[in-house]
Design a protein around this motif. Sequence first.
Motif, short mmCIF file in Angstrom:
data_model
loop_
_atom_site.label_atom_id
_atom_site.label_comp_id
_atom_site.label_asym_id
_atom_site.label_seq_id
_atom_site.Cartn_x
_atom_site.Cartn_y
_atom_site.Cartn_z
N VAL A 163 0.84 -1.19 0.00
CA VAL A 163 0.00 0.00 0.00
C VAL A 163 0.88 1.24 0.00
O VAL A 163 1.99 1.23 0.58
CB VAL A 163 -0.95 -0.01 1.22
CG1 VAL A 163 -0.18 0.07 2.52
CG2 VAL A 163 -1.98 1.10 1.11
N GLN A 164 0.40 2.27 -0.63
CA GLN A 164 1.12 3.55 -0.61
C GLN A 164 0.93 4.21 0.75
O GLN A 164 -0.16 4.13 1.35
CB GLN A 164 0.59 4.49 -1.71
CG GLN A 164 0.89 4.02 -3.12
CD GLN A 164 2.33 4.29 -3.52
OE1 GLN A 164 3.00 5.13 -2.92
NE2 GLN A 164 2.81 3.59 -4.52
N GLU A 179 -2.38 5.82 2.34
CA GLU A 179 -3.56 5.17 1.79
C GLU A 179 -4.15 4.18 2.80
O GLU A 179 -3.59 3.95 3.88
CB GLU A 179 -3.21 4.46 0.48
CG GLU A 179 -2.76 5.40 -0.64
CD GLU A 179 -3.86 6.34 -1.07
OE1 GLU A 179 -3.61 7.56 -1.08
OE2 GLU A 179 -4.97 5.86 -1.39
N THR A 180 -5.27 3.57 2.41
CA THR A 180 -5.96 2.60 3.26
C THR A 180 -5.77 1.19 2.70
O THR A 180 -5.79 1.00 1.47
CB THR A 180 -7.45 2.94 3.34
OG1 THR A 180 -7.60 4.21 3.99
CG2 THR A 180 -8.22 1.88 4.13
#
Lengths: 119, 115
Positions: free
Chosen positions: A13-14, A17-18
């Motif tokens: 994930v970035q 982010e979620t």
Amino acid sequence: AQTVTQSQPEMSVQEAETVTLSCTYDTSESDYYLFWYKQPPSRQMILVIRQEAYKQQNATENRFSVNFQKAAKSFSLKISDSQLGDAAMYFCAYRSGSKAGGGADGLTFGKGTHLIIQP
Amino acid sequence: DTGVSQNPRHKITKRGQNVTFRCDPISEHNRLYWYRQTLGQGPEFLTYFQNEAQLEKSRLLSDRFSAERPKGSFSTLEIQRTEQGDSAMYLCASSLQGFSNQPQHFGDGTRLSIL
């Protein structure tokens, strides 16, 4: 015997982010407890969040929340606003609540999901 | 805040030797658990103490394994006649009696390597 399945060996994930990590379990019990633990590289296992099966309300701890679907035997973990320090192995765990004296069984763990945070 | 302490951190031994690990739980915790974690897997429950009484043992705990908690404080896990398959991280955890959702607090583990 209870089993816990984490179908995502690795997730990426970035930062900010979620991400949602999946967990399903199999049990014939109605009284039990579910946990998410975090294990950073070469560091000790730390409790992230816990859920009692008798509670309908999903547990929340700051940026961490769960989606507990008892009928579907699903217990996913959502991490909002992901941070670099969230990078770790995440383990879903089950504990029986049915024994006298308060569910004395050890935890049953899934195989874990390796969470990578991209800066 | 002193957490769960495990010693040694690493143990390297030859196959066939005996090894002993020690776990010191959080002082007010009367429940103590041992788990084994192999590479790429989640921890597997081995055994559990409430005070000095060993209340539960997993089928994973063969007769070569023995655990004690003589005074209800620290615990030892001994493996006799070690085998290659015993190579793993051995984790200790402790918790407080009272409610089933009391979290287990884990130590850093002892990594065992069998040559």
